[in-house]
Design an enzyme around this catalytic site. Structure first.
Site, short mmCIF file in Angstrom:
data_model
loop_
_atom_site.label_atom_id
_atom_site.label_comp_id
_atom_site.label_asym_id
_atom_site.label_seq_id
_atom_site.Cartn_x
_atom_site.Cartn_y
_atom_site.Cartn_z
N GLU A 228 15.84 23.71 -31.55
CA GLU A 228 14.82 23.08 -30.58
C GLU A 228 15.56 22.45 -29.76
O GLU A 228 16.43 21.45 -29.94
CB GLU A 228 13.82 22.42 -31.44
CG GLU A 228 12.52 21.73 -30.84
CD GLU A 228 13.02 20.46 -29.84
OE1 GLU A 228 13.02 20.53 -28.65
OE2 GLU A 228 12.96 19.37 -30.37
N CYS B 294 11.61 14.86 -26.99
CA CYS B 294 11.87 15.96 -26.00
C CYS B 294 10.33 16.54 -25.73
O CYS B 294 10.32 17.21 -24.68
CB CYS B 294 12.23 17.09 -27.14
SG CYS B 294 11.65 17.20 -28.68
#
Length: 515
Positions: A286, A320
């Site tokens: 990720e 994020c």
């Protein structure tokens, strides 16, 4: 009997008893600051002369802990230990492995405020952000334990007369978990226990900015009954220990959360087959995002402004999933921009140990310098509406910053800043807004604020992100409710907290018997 999964509730800090309990936890943690922490290899505590110094980003003079630092030799020792432990751990029943997760979740739940207090001190998280991080860690343990129980017998397949076919999952081997500093408990715990409950052994290399909370979690898993050698705690340099383990022929998979550049580096290195390696390594990554909230002319404008501010500036934009782009249809652009600026000016920036603080520091000097550089770029690319100042005299504090009238191709609209900066772009209409939203190399989260059902349905199919939200902000995915992970350069399309995540840590085997 295992009860159905429900996410861990967040703490209501308007309740005096909860406030007092959290303050008591902060005092407890403050009394333990500055201690030394060892590596853990095969259950053995290993001290090293070289240390990682973890500091409080809100107060640079306050040492959270001094953590032993692994080198290649110690990483090799940990690899051999994990490889040996895999022989027995992989044959431990899924029920026994899941039970360890459930016990660990119960331990953390009893010490919830203590873990959150460590996050306040080590990561600079304000109370609510720290509490949510700890709750998410509990959720990962509870959810993945239950998911393993669902997968333990495999998936039914067809059999012909006189034949029995079984399709089931087996562990991979030794996994390297490289966890981030921005969710130093939730993501670290989630990626670790997903690897463990599926029968793999783990080398855990936490982020160098937040190694203490990771050590505390290792202690929890030991208390919950995890056998020695199954999880090995080896903080160290990414360039030395990280590369060594990614390249290692006995590494079966790498679970990474972090920046795009490091993720690409890991993906490239993992693709190379080294002498003695008999498999292709798997990478679960990720890698960040450049997330947008789109507002059309039929939106609830107050909801839009509130959603942008919360998503852009929660935990100082160091998510994020944070909103770093606000794409507003021109009909309502000025109203939304004006309200966002007004709300941003009301945000309380300060010591995260104070309950009233909405936004604390950024994580370290490098992050501070990078964000301030982007703010200078933003002054050239857009119109500074509020913020733009920083103060790193005591901690790494940056005021929440809003830029207006930014070109969709500008650097601050394209590059991940990972700080409290949001750029506004004006769209001609909703189609143009979606075009701008999709105009980055990322595809993690996004949101659309609209009352127009046709626009929402169009976005459902055309807004290319892994997590899309309607009429809310673009942060705050809940384990088991909104499985999390993105497209394109946001990672390998994995969905943490989702029903297929554990399968990434296993391989399928088919056994066919004739009788």
């Amino acid at each position: 009997m295992v009860q159905p999964y429900r996410h861990e509730p967040l703490t209501d800090f308007t309740v005096e008893a909860n406030r007092e309990a959290f303050l008591a936890a902060l005092k407890k943690v403050e009394s333990e600051l500055g201690r030394d922490y060892p590596l853990v290899i095969g259950g053995e505590r290993v001290m090293t002369e070289d240390k990682i110094i973890s500091i409080n980003p809100a107060n640079k003079t306050e040492v959270v802990g001094r953590v032993a630092k692994a080198n290649k030799e110690l990483a090799e020792r940990a690899m051999k230990t994990a490889d040996e432990a895999f022989r027995t751990w992989s044959r431990t029943s899924p029920e026994a492995r899941a039970d360890i997760l459930f016990r660990a979740a119960a331990i953390v739940r009893r010490r919830k405020h203590e873990f959150s207090a460590w996050l306040v001190k080590e990561a600079g998280k304000p109370w609510r952000e720290a509490d949510a991080d700890t709750a998410e860690a509990i959720d990962f343990m509870e959810y993945y334990g239950r998911q393993m129980l669902k997968l333990k017998d495999g998936i039914p397949v067809e059999s012909r007369p006189g034949e029995t076919n079984r399709f089931f999952y087996i562990p991979l081997g030794v996994g390297v978990v490289i966890s981030p500093w921005n969710f130093p408990f939730a993501i670290m715990a989630g990626t670790t226990v997903a690897s463990l409950v599926t029968g793999n052994t783990v080398l855990l290399k936490p982020a160098s900015a937040t190694p203490v909370v990771a050590y505390k979690f290792v202690e929890v898993l030991e208390e919950a009954g995890l056998p020695a050698g199954v999880l090995n705690y080896i903080p160290g340099s990414g360039a030395e220990v990280g590369d060594y383990l990614v390249d290692h022929p006995r590494t079966r998979f790498i679970s990474f959360t972090g920046s795009r550049d490091v993720g690409i580096r890991i993906y490239e290195r993992a693709a190379k087959v080294h002498p003695g390696q008999i498999w292709l390594k798997r990478v679960i990554a990720e890698m960040g995002g450049k997330d947008a909230i789109v507002v059309d002319k039929e939106a609830d404008l107050e909801l839009a402004a509130q959603s942008i501010v919360a998503s852009a500036f929660g935990f100082s934009g160091q998510k994020c999933s944070a909103c770093s782009r606000a794409i507003i249809v021109e009909d309502v652009y000025d109203q939304v921009l004006s309200r966002v600026v007004e709300l941003t000016k009301q945000l309380n920036v300060g010591d995260p140990a104070e309950q009233a603080t909405f936004m604390g520091p950024v994580i370290d000097q490098n992050a501070y310098n990078k964000i301030m550089e982007y703010i200078e770029i933003g002054k050239q690319e857009g119109r500074l509406m509020t913020g733009g100042e920083g103060d790193d005299a005591k901690g790494f504090f940056i005021q929440p910053t809003v830029f207006a009238d930014v070109d969709p191709n500008a650097r601050i609209m394209q590059e991940e800043i990972f700080g409290p900066v949001v750029a506004f772009a004006k769209a001609r209409d909703f189609d143009h807004a979606l075009e701008i939203a999709n105009n980055t190399e990322y595809g993690l989260t996004g949101a659309v604020i609209s009352r127009n059902r046709a626009n929402l349905e169009k976005a459902r199919h055309e807004f290319h992100v892994g997590n899309l939200y309607f009429n809310r902000g673009c942060t705050g995915a809940i384990v088991g409710y909104q499985p999390f992970g993105g497209f394109n350069m946001s990672g390998t399309d994995s969905k943490a907290g989702g029903p297929d995540y554990l399968i990434l840590h296993m391989q399928a085997k088919t056994v066919s018997e004739m009788f």
